[in-house]
Design an enzyme around this catalytic site. Structure first.
Site, mmCIF file in Angstrom:
data_model
loop_
_atom_site.group_PDB
_atom_site.id
_atom_site.type_symbol
_atom_site.label_atom_id
_atom_site.label_comp_id
_atom_site.label_asym_id
_atom_site.label_seq_id
_atom_site.Cartn_x
_atom_site.Cartn_y
_atom_site.Cartn_z
ATOM 1 N N ARG A 258 0.840 -1.208 0.000
ATOM 2 C CA ARG A 258 0.000 0.000 0.000
ATOM 3 C C ARG A 258 0.875 1.259 0.000
ATOM 4 N NH1 ARG A 258 -4.725 2.183 3.186
ATOM 5 N NH2 ARG A 258 -4.537 4.416 2.900
ATOM 6 N N TYR B 105 2.181 4.084 -2.956
ATOM 7 C CA TYR B 105 1.535 5.370 -3.302
ATOM 8 C C TYR B 105 2.195 6.499 -2.516
ATOM 9 C CZ TYR B 105 -2.286 8.887 -3.114
ATOM 10 O OH TYR B 105 -3.048 10.030 -3.141
HETATM 11 P P1 NAD Z 1 -9.575 11.362 -9.080
HETATM 12 O O1 NAD Z 1 -9.236 9.932 -9.323
HETATM 13 O O2 NAD Z 1 -11.004 11.752 -9.045
HETATM 14 O O3 NAD Z 1 -8.815 12.288 -10.126
HETATM 15 C C1 NAD Z 1 -7.664 11.891 -10.836
HETATM 16 C C2 NAD Z 1 -7.908 12.156 -12.302
HETATM 17 O O4 NAD Z 1 -6.742 11.776 -13.036
HETATM 18 C C3 NAD Z 1 -9.072 11.322 -12.858
HETATM 19 O O5 NAD Z 1 -10.065 12.134 -13.434
HETATM 20 C C4 NAD Z 1 -8.421 10.414 -13.880
HETATM 21 O O6 NAD Z 1 -9.237 10.132 -15.005
HETATM 22 C C5 NAD Z 1 -7.185 11.225 -14.272
HETATM 23 N N1 NAD Z 1 -6.170 10.340 -14.829
HETATM 24 C C6 NAD Z 1 -5.715 9.169 -14.308
HETATM 25 N N2 NAD Z 1 -4.820 8.608 -15.144
HETATM 26 C C7 NAD Z 1 -4.714 9.432 -16.210
HETATM 27 C C8 NAD Z 1 -3.947 9.389 -17.401
HETATM 28 N N3 NAD Z 1 -3.101 8.377 -17.648
HETATM 29 N N4 NAD Z 1 -4.086 10.402 -18.291
HETATM 30 C C9 NAD Z 1 -4.933 11.425 -18.054
HETATM 31 N N5 NAD Z 1 -5.683 11.526 -16.930
HETATM 32 C C10 NAD Z 1 -5.575 10.533 -16.027
HETATM 33 O O7 NAD Z 1 -8.864 11.754 -7.705
HETATM 34 P P2 NAD Z 1 -9.002 13.075 -6.822
HETATM 35 O O8 NAD Z 1 -9.592 12.691 -5.533
HETATM 36 O O9 NAD Z 1 -9.592 14.181 -7.598
HETATM 37 O O10 NAD Z 1 -7.454 13.376 -6.536
HETATM 38 C C11 NAD Z 1 -6.703 14.290 -7.311
HETATM 39 C C12 NAD Z 1 -5.272 14.349 -6.790
HETATM 40 O O11 NAD Z 1 -5.242 14.675 -5.394
HETATM 41 C C13 NAD Z 1 -4.506 13.027 -6.914
HETATM 42 O O12 NAD Z 1 -3.167 13.335 -7.234
HETATM 43 C C14 NAD Z 1 -4.588 12.416 -5.538
HETATM 44 O O13 NAD Z 1 -3.503 11.558 -5.287
HETATM 45 C C15 NAD Z 1 -4.558 13.651 -4.677
HETATM 46 N N6 NAD Z 1 -5.229 13.439 -3.395
HETATM 47 C C16 NAD Z 1 -6.581 13.513 -3.301
HETATM 48 C C17 NAD Z 1 -7.184 13.339 -2.068
HETATM 49 C C18 NAD Z 1 -8.658 13.472 -1.858
HETATM 50 O O14 NAD Z 1 -9.066 13.667 -0.710
HETATM 51 N N7 NAD Z 1 -9.494 13.417 -2.882
HETATM 52 C C19 NAD Z 1 -6.400 13.075 -0.951
HETATM 53 C C20 NAD Z 1 -5.035 12.983 -1.091
HETATM 54 C C21 NAD Z 1 -4.453 13.169 -2.310
HETATM 55 C C1 UGA Z 2 -7.154 7.615 0.492
HETATM 56 C C2 UGA Z 2 -6.070 7.568 -0.565
HETATM 57 O O1 UGA Z 2 -4.893 7.078 -0.075
HETATM 58 C C3 UGA Z 2 -5.746 8.873 -1.199
HETATM 59 O O2 UGA Z 2 -6.633 9.193 -2.224
HETATM 60 C C4 UGA Z 2 -5.709 9.996 -0.302
HETATM 61 O O3 UGA Z 2 -4.380 10.195 0.055
HETATM 62 C C5 UGA Z 2 -6.617 9.846 0.897
HETATM 63 O O4 UGA Z 2 -7.601 8.849 0.724
HETATM 64 C C6 UGA Z 2 -7.424 11.076 1.116
HETATM 65 O O5 UGA Z 2 -8.542 11.117 0.608
HETATM 66 O O6 UGA Z 2 -6.933 11.973 1.791
HETATM 67 P P1 UGA Z 2 -7.814 6.373 2.720
HETATM 68 O O7 UGA Z 2 -8.318 7.415 3.639
HETATM 69 O O8 UGA Z 2 -7.211 5.181 3.365
HETATM 70 O O9 UGA Z 2 -6.748 6.991 1.708
HETATM 71 O O10 UGA Z 2 -8.971 5.900 1.726
HETATM 72 P P2 UGA Z 2 -10.369 5.195 1.841
HETATM 73 O O11 UGA Z 2 -10.423 4.206 0.754
HETATM 74 O O12 UGA Z 2 -11.432 6.211 1.849
HETATM 75 O O13 UGA Z 2 -10.327 4.386 3.213
HETATM 76 C C7 UGA Z 2 -10.535 4.985 4.478
HETATM 77 C C8 UGA Z 2 -10.557 3.892 5.517
HETATM 78 O O14 UGA Z 2 -11.778 3.147 5.371
HETATM 79 C C9 UGA Z 2 -9.439 2.858 5.412
HETATM 80 O O15 UGA Z 2 -9.014 2.551 6.709
HETATM 81 C C10 UGA Z 2 -10.097 1.635 4.795
HETATM 82 O O16 UGA Z 2 -9.523 0.424 5.195
HETATM 83 C C11 UGA Z 2 -11.509 1.763 5.330
HETATM 84 N N1 UGA Z 2 -12.591 1.154 4.509
HETATM 85 C C12 UGA Z 2 -12.652 1.339 3.167
HETATM 86 C C13 UGA Z 2 -13.588 0.423 5.154
HETATM 87 O O17 UGA Z 2 -13.554 0.231 6.388
HETATM 88 N N2 UGA Z 2 -14.620 -0.097 4.418
HETATM 89 C C14 UGA Z 2 -14.714 0.080 3.083
HETATM 90 O O18 UGA Z 2 -15.705 -0.399 2.475
HETATM 91 C C15 UGA Z 2 -13.701 0.814 2.430
#
Ligand code: NAD
Ligand code: UGA
Length: 366
Positions: free
Chosen positions: A161, A164
């Site tokens: 895991r 990433y």
């Molecule tokens: P998301 O998966 O909704 O967005 C990622 C986008 O990248 C998608 O729309 C996907 O189609 C595009 N993508 C993936 N592979 C591609 C490729 N080969 N070519 C072109 N486009 C491609 O995720 P998100 O939640 O919007 O996250 C955006 C960024 O923020 C990511 O870098 C993620 O790691 C980071 N991040 C998000 C969260 C969160 O809370 N959502 C938390 C921690 C980090």
């Molecule tokens: C994720 C991803 O690592 C990143 O996109 C990002 O860094 C982060 O979210 C974020 O959004 O900030 P995580 O919080 O572990 O990390 O993602 P989830 O899949 O939402 O899982 C949250 C927790 O719920 C984990 O402990 C997982 O084991 C648990 N989980 C997940 C359940 O208990 N049940 C489920 O059905 C799915």
């Protein structure tokens, strides 16, 4: 300041689509790159938006696009834990190798890059270590992470895991090194569990995909399946409304006085800490009160192991609270949404979407 020409990579995703909406509303000119466009909705028709459906892993006009922009925002990544387990090499290739090409194009053309990293770089807390001898392991101080002073604690390589987290961490370190050696202008963002409309997808819509936990729980409630707690649901997260998050990101885009240059920002809400078990219970209660059909049985909450749910190589962050002193002092930002309202309004959006799609399908079938 006049309108900015923003190259928004990953604009079709959860964060990207909300950010695009805000950039357009503020008068900027956006070139949006993604594999998918459905979350962009009506904005696809916007006169100041150009959408390019592009897989960045192939040959594409990266240099030309970077050169023609004032600011580059890179959101592209495999961002769901299920993928870190299933396709760790692809996670490394996309999240490090491909993102590095984008950063290096920004270095070549002297453009400011806003690079999305993750709170997962912090890993686990010291309190989670088996030999930790802390007087008060529950003290939030052990789980509160600051951008420029916290240590990173990751698990062993066979708990893949962490690939990433490691790929994002290495990208941060390389971007930082370009800043030191070549004067590169960048800002790194570490999001803490953003939530809101358009997050991921429901597993029943996409049987192959593995979304984040909200979508699993929402889907279970809508279909009557059990809400599954991985490893007892003791892990804690701080949930942040996408509206609060976009407000902070937008202040970084504007970068008044250059305060974001070569800085890393946590974006998250320290007020919204819940265990995953609490989250399941809150969502179940909201669903019963607001959305359930009277008389229908309500989903149960069950427990299962991490390897059983995700496959072997799973590990987890036990707890993570953002220290947002930097965003508060440099950007004057404060998250407003609290967890109950955040979950309730996000559920409302997804229940409406689910019912709208189901009704459209039944009209087509009849
Ligand atoms: P998301 O998966 O909704 O967005 C990622 C986008 O990248 C998608 O729309 C996907 O189609 C595009 N993508 C993936 N592979 C591609 C490729 N080969 N070519 C072109 N486009 C491609 O995720 P998100 O939640 O919007 O996250 C955006 C960024 O923020 C990511 O870098 C993620 O790691 C980071 N991040 C998000 C969260 C969160 O809370 N959502 C938390 C921690 C980090
Ligand atoms: C994720 C991803 O690592 C990143 O996109 C990002 O860094 C982060 O979210 C974020 O959004 O900030 P995580 O919080 O572990 O990390 O993602 P989830 O899949 O939402 O899982 C949250 C927790 O719920 C984990 O402990 C997982 O084991 C648990 N989980 C997940 C359940 O208990 N049940 C489920 O059905 C799915």
């Amino acid at each position: 300041m006049g309108p900015l020409r923003v190259l928004n990579l990953g604009a079709g995703g959860f964060i990207g689509s909300h950010l695009t909406q805000r950039l357009l509303a503020e008068g900027h000119i956006v070139t949006a790159v993604d594999l998918y466009s459905d979350k962009l909705g009506e904005n696809l028709e916007h006169p100041r938006l150009t959408f390019l459906r592009q897989d960045i892993r192939g040959d594409w006009n990266l240099d030309e696009l970077v050169e023609g922009s004032d600011l580059v925002i890179d959101l592209i990544a495999h961002a769901n834990p299920g993928l870190y387990i299933r396709i760790p090499l692809d996670v490394f290739r996309l999240n490090f190798l491909e993102n590095l090409k984008i950063a290096e194009a920004c270095v070549r053309h002297g453009k400011h890059l806003i690079q999305f990293s993750t709170c997962e770089v912090y890993g686990r807390t010291a309190a989670s270590l088996p030999h930790a001898a802390l007087a008060n392991p529950e003290d939030p101080i052990h789980a509160t992470f600051a951008e420029d002073s916290s240590e990173f604690i990751l698990g062993p390589v066979n708990k893949h895991r962490w690939i990433y987290s490691s790929a994002k961490q290495l990208l941060e370190r390389v971007v930082h090194a370009y800043g030191l050696q070549e004067g590169f202008h960048y800002t790194i963002i570490r999001p803490f569990n953003f939530l809101g409309p358009k997050i991921d997808f429901l597993p029943s819509d996409n049987q192959d995909g593995v979304p984040r936990v909200f979508s699993f729980f929402m889907d279970a409630l809508l279909t009557g399946a059990p809400l599954q707690l991985v490893n007892g649901g003791h892990q804690r997260r701080c949930y942040t409304h996408i509206e609060d998050a976009v407000e902070c990101i937008y202040r970084i885009v504007i970068n008044a006085g250059g305060v974001c240059d070569r800085e890393i920002f946590n974006i998250g809400s320290p007020y919204n800490e819940v265990s995953i078990r609490q989250m399941a219970e809150i969502m179940r209660e909201i669903y019963a009160r607001r959305f359930a059909t009277p008389g229908d049985p309500l989903s149960e909450i069950v427990e299962l192991g991490g390897d059983e749910f995700y496959g072997s190589g799973y590990d987890d962050s036990d707890r993570r609270i953002p220290d947002i002193t930097k965003a508060r002092t440099l950007l004057g930002w404060e998250p407003r949404w609290r967890v109950q309202e955040l979950l309730e309004s996000t559920m409302e959006y997804h229940v409406d979407e689910f019912r709208r799609k189901r009704d459209a399908l039944s009209v087509r079938v009849s």
